[in-house]
Write an enzyme that holds these catalytic residues in place. Structure first.
Site, PDB file in Angstrom:
ATOM      1  N   HIS A   1      56.523  24.180  -2.296  1.00 18.15           N
ATOM      2  CA  HIS A   1      57.595  23.306  -2.754  1.00 18.15           C
ATOM      3  C   HIS A   1      58.945  23.714  -2.193  1.00 18.15           C
ATOM      4  O   HIS A   1      59.978  23.260  -2.675  1.00 18.15           O
ATOM      5  CB  HIS A   1      57.649  23.295  -4.283  1.00 18.15           C
ATOM      6  CG  HIS A   1      56.452  22.658  -4.910  1.00 18.15           C
ATOM      7  ND1 HIS A   1      56.292  22.535  -6.279  1.00 18.15           N
ATOM      8  CD2 HIS A   1      55.347  22.097  -4.368  1.00 18.15           C
ATOM      9  CE1 HIS A   1      55.140  21.945  -6.542  1.00 18.15           C
ATOM     10  NE2 HIS A   1      54.544  21.676  -5.400  1.00 18.15           N
TER      11      HIS A   1
ATOM     12  N   ASP B   1      53.318  26.029  -5.353  1.00 14.39           N
ATOM     13  CA  ASP B   1      54.591  25.800  -6.037  1.00 14.39           C
ATOM     14  C   ASP B   1      55.705  26.267  -5.108  1.00 14.39           C
ATOM     15  O   ASP B   1      55.532  26.272  -3.894  1.00 14.39           O
ATOM     16  CB  ASP B   1      54.615  26.534  -7.376  1.00 14.39           C
ATOM     17  CG  ASP B   1      55.493  25.842  -8.402  1.00 14.39           C
ATOM     18  OD1 ASP B   1      56.663  25.567  -8.083  1.00 14.39           O
ATOM     19  OD2 ASP B   1      55.027  25.569  -9.522  1.00 14.39           O
TER      20      ASP B   1
END
Length: 340
Positions: free
Chosen positions: A223, A200
């Protein structure tokens, strides 16, 4: 369905720096001094609480010491301030989260080690904080679709290791909701010398963060460095004074990102992304004010978190998509951005 096995620094002033204070002027409170077993099997939560309580009451700078070469099993623990003096948590050994789901209450499955209202906190030591992540990922609703809606999504920080050069956090690219460093409701924070591999955001910067300086961070996979998401569920967000400097991203989904939900309010302002090198990044620069991570599509809203005074400076590298810059801005609030 699973706890947030993470370090959550709320209403704290945190300096994640490698060097501590002069040991000659500090009081040291070791977990072993308060009855910890350190075998990875017996619960040492009470020992950490007692050593923190002693450090909290110390009139001079104090160190809570996690000794080297041992594993200390912990359940959910909250370490509160304000303290009488500065406190350093020195992790030389390993803090490991209980793998038994019955040790986590229905009221709080999202947290593990929580610092509240702690000023002048330093975390260092070269040890390991192990969230026992593999036990929890299968219970994330993003993997197990039968998980109850409205429950925790199983956010996990599985491993935090800090060495002389900084800290590294490692999770597979497919691991769900594994933000590397999550900062919220905090002022005057410095994060430096970190290597983060995750599934993430490498860093997520959320509501209530002011005067944050991030430098010398290496991210990938992940991310990217994200401000947000902000304004979800019609909430108000206030973020200001963010500087992201001297960052490398390798194979990340995003690079420098700001993401807000429609329907929110408040502001994200005075933000600088500079001196960033990106290699094979999908979205190097992206502002998305129509972000939606919900089970159902998000409907068009008139209100939004206002994004203003954003600077992207000296950003270089390569992208794997056609467009290196994406600006999906709200139609209802004004913006001022620069790309020198």
């Amino acid at each position: 369905m699973a706890p947030l096995l993470a370090l959550l620094f709320m209403s704290a002033i945190l300096e994640a720096a490698g060097a501590g204070n002069d040991s000659s002027s500090q009081s040291v409170f070791s977990l072993d001094r308060y009855g910890a077993r350190g075998d990875g099997r017996h619960d040492d939560t009470h020992a950490l609480e007692m050593s923190w309580k002693a450090a909290w009451a110390s009139p001079r700078p104090a160190v809570v010491l996690v000794p080297n070469g041992r594993r200390y099993l912990l359940k959910l623990v909250t370490l509160r301030g304000p303290c009488k003096s500065s406190v350093t948590l020195t992790v030389k050994g390993t803090l490991v989260a209980s793998p038994d789901r019955v040790d986590w209450s229905d009221k709080d499955r999202r947290h593990w080690i929580v610092f509240r209202r702690v000023n002048k906190l330093t975390v260092n030591g070269g040890g390991t904080i192990d969230g026992n992540c593999q036990k929890w990922w299968p219970h994330s609703c993003k993997i197990n679709k039968t998980a109850l809606q409205g429950s925790s999504n199983g956010f996990v920080i599985p491993l935090l290791h800090q060495s002389e050069s900084g800290q590294s956090e490692n999770s597979p690219a497919t691991s769900p909701n594994t933000d590397g460093i999550h900062i919220t409701r905090s002022n005057d924070v410095r994060v430096t010398n970190c290597k983060i591999k995750t599934g993430d955001d490498c860093m997520s910067i959320e509501n209530g963060t002011h005067n944050l300086h991030v430098s010398k961070v290496v991210c990938g996979p992940g991310h990217g460095i994200s401000i947000g998401s902000l304004g979800d569920d019609y909430s108000r967000a206030e973020v200001s004074g963010i500087t992201i400097d001297s960052v490398q991203l390798h194979g990340a989904t995003n690079g420098a990102r700001i993401k807000t939900y429609q329907g929110g309010s408040g502001y994200a302002k005075d933000i600088t992304f500079q001196n960033m090198a990106m290699y094979g990044v999908k979205n190097p620069i992206i502002i998305d004010q129509h972000y939606c991570d919900k089970a159902k599509p998000c409907v068009e809203q008139r209100s939004a978190v206002q994004v203003s005074n954003v600077v992207f400076k000296n950003i270089r590298g390569t992208t794997i998509t056609k467009h290196a810059i994406k600006m999906n801005c709200s139609k209802n609030v004004s913006h001022a951005m620069a790309l020198p």
